[in-house]
Design a protein around this motif. Structure first.
Motif, PDB file in Angstrom:
ATOM      1  N   GLU A  27       0.852  -1.186   0.000  1.00 33.37           N
ATOM      2  CA  GLU A  27       0.000   0.000   0.000  1.00 33.37           C
ATOM      3  C   GLU A  27       0.887   1.235   0.000  1.00 33.37           C
ATOM      4  N   THR A  28       0.483   2.269  -0.732  1.00 33.64           N
ATOM      5  CA  THR A  28       1.297   3.475  -0.826  1.00 33.64           C
ATOM      6  C   THR A  28       0.411   4.711  -0.928  1.00 33.64           C
ATOM      7  N   ARG A  29       0.950   5.838  -0.517  1.00 31.41           N
ATOM      8  CA  ARG A  29       0.259   7.121  -0.699  1.00 31.41           C
ATOM      9  C   ARG A  29       0.513   7.684  -2.097  1.00 31.41           C
ATOM     10  N   LEU A  30       1.436   7.087  -2.850  1.00 28.50           N
ATOM     11  CA  LEU A  30       1.702   7.537  -4.210  1.00 28.50           C
ATOM     12  C   LEU A  30       0.485   7.303  -5.101  1.00 28.50           C
ATOM     13  N   ASP A  31       0.257   8.202  -6.024  1.00 28.35           N
ATOM     14  CA  ASP A  31      -0.808   8.031  -6.999  1.00 28.35           C
ATOM     15  C   ASP A  31      -0.281   7.167  -8.140  1.00 28.35           C
ATOM     16  N   LEU A  32      -0.756   5.938  -8.199  1.00 26.52           N
ATOM     17  CA  LEU A  32      -0.296   4.997  -9.223  1.00 26.52           C
ATOM     18  C   LEU A  32      -1.295   4.862 -10.367  1.00 26.52           C
ATOM     19  N   SER A  33      -2.186   5.848 -10.511  1.00 26.44           N
ATOM     20  CA  SER A  33      -3.235   5.754 -11.526  1.00 26.44           C
ATOM     21  C   SER A  33      -2.672   5.727 -12.945  1.00 26.44           C
ATOM     22  N   ARG A  34      -1.445   6.247 -13.127  1.00 27.58           N
ATOM     23  CA  ARG A  34      -0.841   6.241 -14.456  1.00 27.58           C
ATOM     24  C   ARG A  34       0.078   5.037 -14.667  1.00 27.58           C
ATOM     25  N   GLU A  35       0.284   4.240 -13.624  1.00 24.24           N
ATOM     26  CA  GLU A  35       1.136   3.059 -13.739  1.00 24.24           C
ATOM     27  C   GLU A  35       0.294   1.876 -14.208  1.00 24.24           C
ATOM     28  N   LYS A  36       0.958   0.856 -14.710  1.00 27.79           N
ATOM     29  CA  LYS A  36       0.251  -0.329 -15.200  1.00 27.79           C
ATOM     30  C   LYS A  36       1.087  -1.570 -14.917  1.00 27.79           C
ATOM     31  N   ALA A  37       0.439  -2.713 -15.025  1.00 31.78           N
ATOM     32  CA  ALA A  37       1.149  -3.977 -14.863  1.00 31.78           C
ATOM     33  C   ALA A  37       2.289  -4.054 -15.864  1.00 31.78           C
ATOM     34  N   GLY A  38       3.462  -4.452 -15.389  1.00 29.93           N
ATOM     35  CA  GLY A  38       4.651  -4.508 -16.231  1.00 29.93           C
ATOM     36  C   GLY A  38       5.610  -3.371 -15.969  1.00 29.93           C
ATOM     37  N   ASP A  39       5.124  -2.291 -15.319  1.00 28.37           N
ATOM     38  CA  ASP A  39       6.005  -1.179 -14.971  1.00 28.37           C
ATOM     39  C   ASP A  39       6.860  -1.546 -13.754  1.00 28.37           C
ATOM     40  N   SER A  40       7.956  -0.814 -13.594  1.00 28.08           N
ATOM     41  CA  SER A  40       8.877  -1.077 -12.491  1.00 28.08           C
ATOM     42  C   SER A  40       8.675  -0.094 -11.341  1.00 28.08           C
ATOM     43  N   LEU A  41       9.083  -0.529 -10.167  1.00 28.37           N
ATOM     44  CA  LEU A  41       9.072   0.328  -8.988  1.00 28.37           C
ATOM     45  C   LEU A  41      10.110  -0.226  -8.027  1.00 28.37           C
ATOM     46  N   ALA A  42      10.884   0.646  -7.388  1.00 30.35           N
ATOM     47  CA  ALA A  42      11.911   0.194  -6.450  1.00 30.35           C
ATOM     48  C   ALA A  42      11.317   0.037  -5.060  1.00 30.35           C
ATOM     49  N   VAL A  43      11.493  -1.143  -4.489  1.00 23.36           N
ATOM     50  CA  VAL A  43      11.032  -1.449  -3.129  1.00 23.36           C
ATOM     51  C   VAL A  43      12.267  -1.738  -2.288  1.00 23.36           C
ATOM     52  N   ASN A  44      12.554  -0.870  -1.324  1.00 24.66           N
ATOM     53  CA  ASN A  44      13.799  -0.961  -0.548  1.00 24.66           C
ATOM     54  C   ASN A  44      15.016  -1.054  -1.472  1.00 24.66           C
ATOM     55  N   GLY A  45      14.948  -0.319  -2.577  1.00 25.10           N
ATOM     56  CA  GLY A  45      16.092  -0.267  -3.485  1.00 25.10           C
ATOM     57  C   GLY A  45      16.176  -1.387  -4.492  1.00 25.10           C
ATOM     58  N   ALA A  46      15.272  -2.368  -4.424  1.00 24.64           N
ATOM     59  CA  ALA A  46      15.271  -3.473  -5.382  1.00 24.64           C
ATOM     60  C   ALA A  46      14.233  -3.190  -6.458  1.00 24.64           C
ATOM     61  N   CYS A  47      14.659  -3.201  -7.700  1.00 20.73           N
ATOM     62  CA  CYS A  47      13.745  -2.936  -8.813  1.00 20.73           C
ATOM     63  C   CYS A  47      12.829  -4.133  -9.022  1.00 20.73           C
ATOM     64  N   LEU A  48      11.524  -3.927  -8.832  1.00 22.71           N
ATOM     65  CA  LEU A  48      10.541  -4.995  -8.987  1.00 22.71           C
ATOM     66  C   LEU A  48       9.559  -4.632 -10.094  1.00 22.71           C
ATOM     67  N   THR A  49       8.970  -5.657 -10.698  1.00 15.55           N
ATOM     68  CA  THR A  49       7.943  -5.463 -11.718  1.00 15.55           C
ATOM     69  C   THR A  49       6.571  -5.614 -11.086  1.00 15.55           C
ATOM     70  N   MET A  50       5.728  -4.615 -11.285  1.00 18.51           N
ATOM     71  CA  MET A  50       4.366  -4.674 -10.750  1.00 18.51           C
ATOM     72  C   MET A  50       3.500  -5.568 -11.638  1.00 18.51           C
ATOM     73  N   ILE A  51       2.761  -6.475 -11.022  1.00 16.24           N
ATOM     74  CA  ILE A  51       1.894  -7.369 -11.784  1.00 16.24           C
ATOM     75  C   ILE A  51       0.427  -6.983 -11.649  1.00 16.24           C
ATOM     76  N   GLU A  52       0.110  -6.187 -10.631  1.00 15.84           N
ATOM     77  CA  GLU A  52      -1.233  -5.618 -10.464  1.00 15.84           C
ATOM     78  C   GLU A  52      -1.067  -4.216  -9.901  1.00 15.84           C
ATOM     79  N   VAL A  53      -1.896  -3.288 -10.359  1.00 14.82           N
ATOM     80  CA  VAL A  53      -1.800  -1.903  -9.897  1.00 14.82           C
ATOM     81  C   VAL A  53      -3.193  -1.298  -9.780  1.00 14.82           C
ATOM     82  N   THR A  54      -3.440  -0.596  -8.668  1.00 16.13           N
ATOM     83  CA  THR A  54      -4.622   0.247  -8.553  1.00 16.13           C
ATOM     84  C   THR A  54      -4.129   1.635  -8.153  1.00 16.13           C
ATOM     85  N   GLY A  55      -5.033   2.501  -7.746  1.00 14.02           N
ATOM     86  CA  GLY A  55      -4.642   3.873  -7.433  1.00 14.02           C
ATOM     87  C   GLY A  55      -3.582   4.007  -6.367  1.00 14.02           C
TER      88      GLY A  55
END
Length: 215
Positions: A27-55
């Motif tokens: 869960e995050t306070r970031l607005d992820l409305s423009r992100e989609k499955a397949g995009d990357s995001l760093a979690v504790n510095g590790a680049c991960l691929t998001m497989i599901e995204v909501t706001g």
């Protein structure tokens, strides 16, 4: 590619451990409305691929190697994690170039208050220490930090109150481990010099450094 400027302290909502790794729900306070499955995001510095995204929620799949190499494998529900969206060509590079490829975890050896600032000392392997230089950059849990001092087995950073309040550095205690990524520029220089040495039929010498313009 990231900058090491943390955008949010997210929260782990669920962990689905599987034989082939794990799926983290965060869960995050970031607005992820423009992100989609397949995009990357760093979690504790590790680049991960998001497989599901909501706001304000996303799920990311984590491989067994990443679980073993980083502190993501020790996460528990409700733990806080540093989050950063990828750098764009229009972004300001406020920290330094961070690839999101963690090399190892660094153990927190000591925390001490120095006036308004917090000095934190970490252990590191000899493999990582050769890329860590005084006044150089490192990423810890994805946070871009300046090295205050270093030796062959440890290094220290000094952080301001804002960094302590808005990142995992404020909640890490002695004995805890943080994901370490050293400066990628030093690795490229080392690689280029190694190839230059092979081409010249020799190792890296003072003479070779002079010939190639490094001295």
């Amino acid at each position: 590619m990231f900058t090491g400027i943390i955008e949010d302290l997210g929260k782990v909502k669920a962990i689905d451990k599987q034989a082939s790794g794990a799926i983290l729900q965060l869960e995050t306070r970031l607005d992820l409305s423009r992100e989609k499955a397949g995009d990357s995001l760093a979690v504790n510095g590790a680049c991960l691929t998001m497989i599901e995204v909501t706001g304000h929620w996303f799920a990311a799949q984590v491989s067994p190697e990443t679980l073993n190499l980083t502190n993501l494998g020790t996460l528990q529900v409700n733990d806080r994690v540093n989050l950063e969206r990828p750098l764009t060509l229009a972004s300001r590079l406020g920290g330094h170039l961070v690839s999101g490829h963690v090399e190892e975890t660094a153990a927190l050896l000591e925390r001490k208050q120095v006036g308004d600032y917090l000095e934190v000392i970490f252990s590191c392997s000899s493999q990582a220490s050769k890329y860590i230089v005084k006044k150089g950059s490192v990423a810890l849990d994805g946070i871009s930090l300046t090295v205050a001092d270093c030796d062959l087995t440890s290094f220290s950073v000094v952080i301001i109150p804002h960094t302590a309040e808005t990142t995992t550095l404020g909640i890490r205690r002695v004995g805890g481990r943080m994901n370490l990524e050293t400066d990628i520029i030093g690795k490229y220089v080392e690689r280029l010099l190694a190839f230059a040495g092979k081409k010249a039929g020799q190792g890296v010498t003072v003479e070779l450094l002079k010939q190639t313009g490094f001295l």
